[in-house]
Design an enzyme around this catalytic site. Structure first.
Site, mmCIF file in Angstrom:
data_model
loop_
_atom_site.group_PDB
_atom_site.id
_atom_site.type_symbol
_atom_site.label_atom_id
_atom_site.label_comp_id
_atom_site.label_asym_id
_atom_site.label_seq_id
_atom_site.Cartn_x
_atom_site.Cartn_y
_atom_site.Cartn_z
ATOM 1 N N VAL A 1 0.830 -1.214 0.000
ATOM 2 C CA VAL A 1 0.000 0.000 0.000
ATOM 3 C C VAL A 1 0.862 1.261 0.000
ATOM 4 O O VAL A 1 0.336 2.363 -0.001
ATOM 5 C CB VAL A 1 -0.960 0.048 1.216
ATOM 6 C CG1 VAL A 1 -1.898 -1.138 1.194
ATOM 7 C CG2 VAL A 1 -0.196 0.109 2.532
ATOM 8 N N GLU A 2 2.180 1.086 0.022
ATOM 9 C CA GLU A 2 3.045 2.273 0.007
ATOM 10 C C GLU A 2 3.833 2.305 -1.308
ATOM 11 O O GLU A 2 3.333 2.722 -2.328
ATOM 12 C CB GLU A 2 3.926 2.292 1.262
ATOM 13 C CG GLU A 2 3.073 2.311 2.547
ATOM 14 C CD GLU A 2 3.874 2.497 3.822
ATOM 15 O OE1 GLU A 2 4.639 3.459 3.943
ATOM 16 O OE2 GLU A 2 3.732 1.635 4.728
ATOM 17 N N MET A 3 5.079 1.806 -1.319
ATOM 18 C CA MET A 3 5.882 1.935 -2.530
ATOM 19 C C MET A 3 5.860 0.676 -3.395
ATOM 20 O O MET A 3 6.284 0.698 -4.552
ATOM 21 C CB MET A 3 7.311 2.339 -2.145
ATOM 22 C CG MET A 3 7.325 3.744 -1.509
ATOM 23 S SD MET A 3 8.845 4.134 -0.595
ATOM 24 C CE MET A 3 9.929 4.640 -1.922
#
Lengths: 345, 345
Positions: free
Chosen positions: A133-135
């Protein structure tokens, strides 16, 4: 005879000075001013070459699968080292589970993340890069990306001399940690701890006295005024479910110990005045409201409005001066650089 | 007697020097070195206060509805002033229709955007902030955001003295334009134009000669080696539909004139070596391939490999030195600052 007035002032000044000294002595038992030099890191000597490389990596969006997000995206050095959002927006417009903490002075925290699941920043740095959900990247793809650019390869070699294979995911994290060690923000509170009586307003000093007397400093102490030690959020009384969502049990997910349900690392409070919104849920935007919630939930106390105001004045004295950070010039992609993909896996 | 060898070398050097001068004379008729001072902007005098404010605005993600994107996100000053993506990712993970052009030296373009639909950078700056697939904000919300922070209000007043209501959407755009006017990147080609024979390699000089002789400079000329004038992409032969998607008719959408179908502004070529991928579609990552496509589609010519290589060497000599840009410290939100929303309208 000409010396007398000065002498009289000096004598008259003693009680105030003594009072300031008493509060300062008390404060120095609990807190510590920021160091004037870059903090040493266990197992990761900080060198100029590592800092230079780490700064490039910190700003490089190609560490994310999409090419959209860098460390800087959520730890924005223009806005207090965080992103001013409840929870960060990441790959595929997904939302992270918890509020992004500031990168400023983070090297001085005893452990990283809201639940302390990373021992240090080199362990922390690897998390968001891989989080879906981030990088949303992989160590292999990160290394392939970095190794495809000769300018990065020579920067890694300069930062990690004598290592046969300098371009590794571990070394990337070490360099980022070294750069982050430079993000130290001395504040009026430090000047006051260091002896400058005029660095804090009377209201901020009153707030500090309350901070100590009410017991806030039982958890929020040390050089980062927090950032070490784990405590249940809602020690006396659980805050509402918006602020403390039942689904996020904090450190319990790390230790799987019932005692750790809703336990979080005491937040480091440096720059708290410029890093709204507050709490791991990011649901509170007003620092006064956050202070009142803490007083009620952790100390069982309803503060008087002027007490809240004084505490906020003290907390604002923790807003420090940013070091000058020059935007790096990053190596350009080559024919073998993996291309960004915004697809959601 | 000791002087003779030096004299002989000097005499022997004459033809080469004369040759270099001939190419330089030819080049100076077509191109112009970057100015050594910040370019003046019509209707928007550049002042230090405007630059300081504009830098803050350029880096401020709160100009977007979501708080995720700033001007810097797609015009990343660490990566050549663009985002190294085919087309940018914006609000709600939507993709923009065309490749983000570099902000570097953009103030010197005759018009902005691939289709030249904005006359200048102050008109350009307002576009992405309001575009639903980019920053998805409204002028009213931007002004409410900026006016909610006293530090921004005083920065606007300092930048626009004597204006009753300094915090306006127009002034925001003017300040951003003033900051962007500082993003000038002198390159080896400028040093050579200015008289330094050693600034270009022999291969780059050969590439420049080809660039002029083949006719590339008919469209890509002036101080930005392009950035002014409109030409059909596929003048002689249309490139494939991946590179020139049939749905995007370029300047036709601006002028609604049949002649302008698939017409685009000749791309400014400064820093082209570090701003892949190429074309409005962003479909080509390799500069050599882009050069070959241009030669075929615009000149009807199949280049020899060594010609392509020389042309790329010349284009690489347009990669300039970035000015040092220090990350600004942005004003902190207040109780009245509109909150970010990642919702897709």
């Amino acid at each position: 005879m000409r010396l007398l007035p000065a002498l009289l002032i000096a004598v008259a000044g003693i009680p105030a000075a003594a009072h300031a000294d008493a509060l300062r002595d008390q404060a120095l038992d609990l807190f510590k001013p920021l160091p004037s030099t870059i903090p040493a890191i266990k197992d990761n000597p900080v060198t100029p070459e590592k800092i230079t490389l780490g700064r490039s990596l910190f700003f490089d969006p190609r560490l994310s699968a999409s090419g959209v997000f860098s460390c800087y995206s959520c730890h924005n050095l223009a806005t207090g080292g965080d992103d001013n959002m409840e929870t960060s927006v990441g790959h595929g417009w997904q939302k992270g589970p918890r509020n992004a903490p500031t990168a400023l002075n983070a090297v001085l925290n005893e452990a990283q993340f809201w639940d302390g699941r990373a021992d240090d920043l080199k362990a922390q740095a690897k998390g968001p890069i891989q989080a879906g959900v981030e990088m949303a990247n992989t160590p292999d793809n990160v290394v392939a990306t970095l190794a495809s650019m000769p300018d990065y390869v020579s920067k890694f070699r300069a930062a990690f001399p004598g290592e046969g294979d300098a371009v590794t995911f571990d070394n990337m994290a070490r360099a980022i940690e070294a750069f982050e060690a430079t993000l130290i923000t001395p504040a009026p509170f430090d000047a006051w701890l260091n002896g400058d009586d005029h660095a804090l307003t009377a209201e901020a000093k009153a707030g500090l006295q309350l901070f100590v007397d009410k017991g806030c400093s039982s958890c929020h102490s040390g050089v980062n005024v927090g950032g070490h030690g784990y405590y249940p959020f809602g020690l006396i009384e659980k805050p509402g479910s918006e602020v403390l969502p039942p689904g996020d049990k904090g450190r319990f997910a790390v230790t799987e110990t019932a005692d750790d349900e809703y336990v979080f690392r005491a937040a480091p409070l440096r720059n708290v005045g410029v890093t709204a919104p507050y709490f791991h849920s990011g649901k509170v935007w007003d620092l006064s409201v956050a202070v009142d919630i803490m007083a009620e939930s952790q100390l069982g106390e309803a503060l008087q409005p002027q007490e809240t105001k004084a505490l906020v004045a003290f907390l604002d004295s923790l807003t420090g001066t940013m070091p000058e950070v020059v935007v790096p010039v990053l190596p350009a992609e080559t024919a073998t650089t993996p291309r960004p993909t915004s697809e959601i896996q």
